[in-house]
Design a protein around this motif. Structure first.
Motif, PDB file in Angstrom:
ATOM      1  N   VAL A 300       0.697  -1.209   0.015  1.00  0.00           N
ATOM      2  CA  VAL A 300       0.155   0.185   0.040  1.00  0.00           C
ATOM      3  C   VAL A 300       0.827   1.394  -0.156  1.00  0.00           C
ATOM      4  O   VAL A 300       0.420   2.326  -0.080  1.00  0.00           O
ATOM      5  N   ALA A 301       2.231   1.150   0.015  1.00  0.00           N
ATOM      6  CA  ALA A 301       3.099   2.160   0.077  1.00  0.00           C
ATOM      7  C   ALA A 301       4.376   1.904  -0.270  1.00  0.00           C
ATOM      8  O   ALA A 301       4.646   0.329  -0.208  1.00  0.00           O
ATOM      9  N   GLU A 302       5.416   2.554  -0.427  1.00  0.00           N
ATOM     10  CA  GLU A 302       6.834   2.028  -0.824  1.00  0.00           C
ATOM     11  C   GLU A 302       7.421   1.413   0.329  1.00  0.00           C
ATOM     12  O   GLU A 302       7.108   1.804   1.592  1.00  0.00           O
ATOM     13  N   PRO A 303       8.570   0.816   0.329  1.00  0.00           N
ATOM     14  CA  PRO A 303       9.233   0.134   1.345  1.00  0.00           C
ATOM     15  C   PRO A 303      10.331   1.001   1.875  1.00  0.00           C
ATOM     16  O   PRO A 303      10.669   2.203   1.053  1.00  0.00           O
ATOM     17  N   THR A 304      10.320   0.934   3.126  1.00  0.00           N
ATOM     18  CA  THR A 304      11.521   1.582   3.950  1.00  0.00           C
ATOM     19  C   THR A 304      12.658   0.930   4.102  1.00  0.00           C
ATOM     20  O   THR A 304      12.480  -0.097   4.946  1.00  0.00           O
ATOM     21  N   PRO A 362       4.507   5.585   3.479  1.00  0.00           N
ATOM     22  CA  PRO A 362       5.755   4.691   3.873  1.00  0.00           C
ATOM     23  C   PRO A 362       6.218   5.024   5.479  1.00  0.00           C
ATOM     24  O   PRO A 362       5.851   6.340   5.665  1.00  0.00           O
ATOM     25  N   ALA A 363       6.650   4.130   5.803  1.00  0.00           N
ATOM     26  CA  ALA A 363       7.204   4.186   7.369  1.00  0.00           C
ATOM     27  C   ALA A 363       8.438   5.232   7.201  1.00  0.00           C
ATOM     28  O   ALA A 363       9.234   5.088   6.403  1.00  0.00           O
ATOM     29  N   ILE A 364       8.795   5.800   8.222  1.00  0.00           N
ATOM     30  CA  ILE A 364      10.159   6.749   8.491  1.00  0.00           C
ATOM     31  C   ILE A 364      10.625   6.274   9.750  1.00  0.00           C
ATOM     32  O   ILE A 364       9.792   5.625  10.858  1.00  0.00           O
ATOM     33  N   VAL A 365      11.821   6.640  10.061  1.00  0.00           N
ATOM     34  CA  VAL A 365      12.329   6.178  11.362  1.00  0.00           C
ATOM     35  C   VAL A 365      13.257   7.428  11.562  1.00  0.00           C
ATOM     36  O   VAL A 365      14.162   7.860  10.963  1.00  0.00           O
ATOM     37  N   ALA A 366      13.089   7.797  13.064  1.00  0.00           N
ATOM     38  CA  ALA A 366      13.739   8.845  13.627  1.00  0.00           C
ATOM     39  C   ALA A 366      14.078   8.433  14.905  1.00  0.00           C
ATOM     40  O   ALA A 366      13.381   8.208  15.813  1.00  0.00           O
ATOM     41  N   SER A 367      15.284   8.621  15.199  1.00  0.00           N
ATOM     42  CA  SER A 367      16.156   8.342  16.524  1.00  0.00           C
ATOM     43  C   SER A 367      15.704   6.878  17.152  1.00  0.00           C
ATOM     44  O   SER A 367      15.097   7.128  18.278  1.00  0.00           O
ATOM     45  N   GLY A 368      15.501   6.044  16.472  1.00  0.00           N
ATOM     46  CA  GLY A 368      15.019   4.782  16.959  1.00  0.00           C
ATOM     47  C   GLY A 368      13.624   4.709  16.986  1.00  0.00           C
ATOM     48  O   GLY A 368      13.146   3.660  17.459  1.00  0.00           O
ATOM     49  N   THR A 369      12.609   5.581  16.622  1.00  0.00           N
ATOM     50  CA  THR A 369      11.184   5.552  16.527  1.00  0.00           C
ATOM     51  C   THR A 369      10.799   5.372  15.293  1.00  0.00           C
ATOM     52  O   THR A 369      11.208   5.846  14.246  1.00  0.00           O
TER      53      THR A 369
END
Length: 522
Positions: A300-304, A362-369
């Motif tokens: 449903v969205a691009e991979p991260t 898509p998911a994103i990652v910021a400082s381990g979150t």
């Protein structure tokens, strides 16, 4: 040669996410439209476009720091992710207006009404904000004031020797149409035209610096820039192009039509086909997998790309964390709607309700979150440091009701809801038994688990009398649940039939209605 185009994107996975991880917080606001973009991150602040507003949130808590407009929402909708440059946040509204906001306070610095509707996203090239319009021109605005930076809007000129693309002097076009979204690298704007060319355009001189011809470009192409390379997925191909010169670096053929733009980080680049086949490569174009991973679902969205893992949002509310070293699934999380159920329009025009909801970007990652925007208008944050999961999964039998007297005549299917909203259910731990014998189960698109009985299959019909059904499940944090349900079989009753499990608004779960043969237990 089949080449590619480019877009403005940084490293989505800014810091490594060590999943599986429990849910730390969930932010939600009502919105008239489904959010279609992911947040952008600066330090401990998240910025997101959300219907008629732009929000700034605290990354650790999900608390709202500010919103724009601060008062009554306007009529403009913000669909594209905002762009952060320095302490200025740029947002493109559906009302043909570009807004510049103070990123610390959300106060407006300037706004600019465009001469036509926006055709592309907004990018920053040097000290200019650039956007493509529906009249197939580009305009550049000063980041400081919002005033025009070019004397006239820029149109993509046709090649000097138009005959190389089959045109003649009599039918050669003077200018080209803009195709897809745009990107930038330094002071260079990267855009596609209708001749399947990727162009590098100088924001300083408003002139074409280079052109690169492609065999085919999708109309919704989205180029992605990482370092000095632009990555583009179009058709079945993924390719990499040098942003400085426009020369090709490498290309790979997935063999299936690629869905969405590539996901890129310092660890590599990943794409997924419309059929759910995932491929991953290092930044030199070398495959990271022996064979693409057949995920068994649809994206449903691009991979991260997150280190050696890839996070893929998929149908049926799934988030899949896949290990490129082993081609295994490290984590599966099923997203539940904030309200418990969400309306789903069917092809026939009727409305049903589902207890799962998919990611909207898509998911994103910021400082381990790990951050995931959801179609119900919520934002999920998963974090091992701030998330806590001490609760075992919840296991419910929803059809028939536990304790019911039912007919043992076929067809017969038992429905279960097994949920864990903190870290999710580890599917390898699921075990269903009937009278102590393990039976097979399957998961349907609404997230329910089904045990089907059939005279010719492993799951055999039930004889008259009392029967005990046991379900075991363990979540990704190690919390274990085991529930036992009793049914009484009386073959003088009508066959059980199929349930009508279309919950209505306000329902809190439990057994379905309609279609039942049998008597309620007491």
């Amino acid at each position: 040669m089949f080449l590619i185009g480019l877009a403005f994107a940084g490293c989505l996975a800014r810091a490594q996410f060590n999943g599986p991880a429990p849910l730390s917080w969930r932010w939600s606001q009502p919105t008239p439209v489904v959010p279609t973009s992911s947040p952008i991150v600066s330090g401990d602040v998240l910025y997101l476009s959300f219907g008629p507003r732009i929000y700034a949130l605290d990354r650790s808590t999900g608390n709202t720091l500010w919103r724009f407009p601060a008062g009554v929402a306007g009529t403009a909708l913000f669909k594209e992710a905002p762009v952060l440059v320095g302490d200025t946040l740029l947002a493109l509204g559906s009302n043909r207006t570009v807004y510049a906001l103070n990123s610390a306070t959300g106060k407006q610095r300037w706004q600019r009404l465009l001469i036509a509707n926006a055709l592309t996203n907004v990018v920053v090239a040097g000290n200019l904000a650039v956007v493509g319009l529906t009249d197939n021109t580009f305009i550049a605005l000063s980041l400081a004031t919002g005033e025009d930076a070019w004397q006239d809007p820029f149109k993509i000129p046709a090649p000097a020797d138009a005959t190389i693309y089959g045109s003649t002097a009599s039918n050669a076009k003077t200018y080209e149409r803009i195709v897809g979204d745009i990107a930038s690298y330094g002071t260079t704007i990267l855009a596609f035209n209708a001749e399947s060319e990727l162009l590098g355009i100088s924001a300083t001189s408003a002139k074409v610096l280079w052109r690169q011809r492609f065999t085919f470009v999708s109309p919704d192409v989205v180029p992605v820039v990482f370092g000095d390379t632009v990555y583009v997925a179009t058709g079945t191909f993924l390719a990499a192009v040098n942003t400085l010169t426009g020369t090709a670096k490498w290309q790979q053929d997935l063999g299936e039509s690629i869905a969405f733009k590539p996901g890129v980080s310092s660890s590599g680049v990943a794409v997924v086909s419309r059929q759910g086949k995932l491929a991953a490569f290092d930044l030199a174009g070398r495959p990271l997998l022996r064979e693409p991973i057949a995920t068994g679902t649809y994206p449903v969205a691009e991979p991260t790309v997150i280190g050696t893992d890839v996070l893929l949002p998929a149908t049926s509310g799934h988030l899949l964390l896949l290990d490129t070293r082993t081609s295994s699934t490290r984590w599966v999380f099923t997203i539940k709607p904030v309200t418990g159920k969400i309306a789903v329009a069917s092809a026939g025009g009727t409305t049903t309700f589902s207890n799962v909801v998919s990611a909207s970007g898509p998911a994103i990652v910021a400082s381990g979150t790990l951050l995931v925007m959801v179609k119900d208008g919520s934002l999920l944050a998963f974090d091992k440091q701030t998330g806590v999961d001490l609760t075992p999964p919840e296991v419910k039998m929803v059809w028939p009701n536990p304790g019911d007297q039912i007919s043992g005549r076929l067809p017969m299917t038992f429905y279960f809801e097994i949920e864990d909203e903190a870290s999710g259910i580890d599917p390898k731990t699921l075990k269903f038994t009937v009278d102590g014998k393990t039976v097979e189960s399957e998961r349907n698109k609404d997230g329910r688990y089904l045990v089907k009985l059939h005279i010719t299959q492993e799951n055999r019909p039930l004889r008259e009398g009392k029967h005990t059904i046991t379900v075991q499940a363990v979540d990704w944090s190690g919390n274990r649940a085991e529930e036992t349900f009793i049914l009484m079989v009386d073959n003088t009753l009508q066959p059980l039939g199929q349930p009508v499990l279309g919950p209505q608004p306000g329902d809190t779960g439990g057994g379905g209605g309609g279609g039942r043969g049998g008597r309620g237990g007491g």
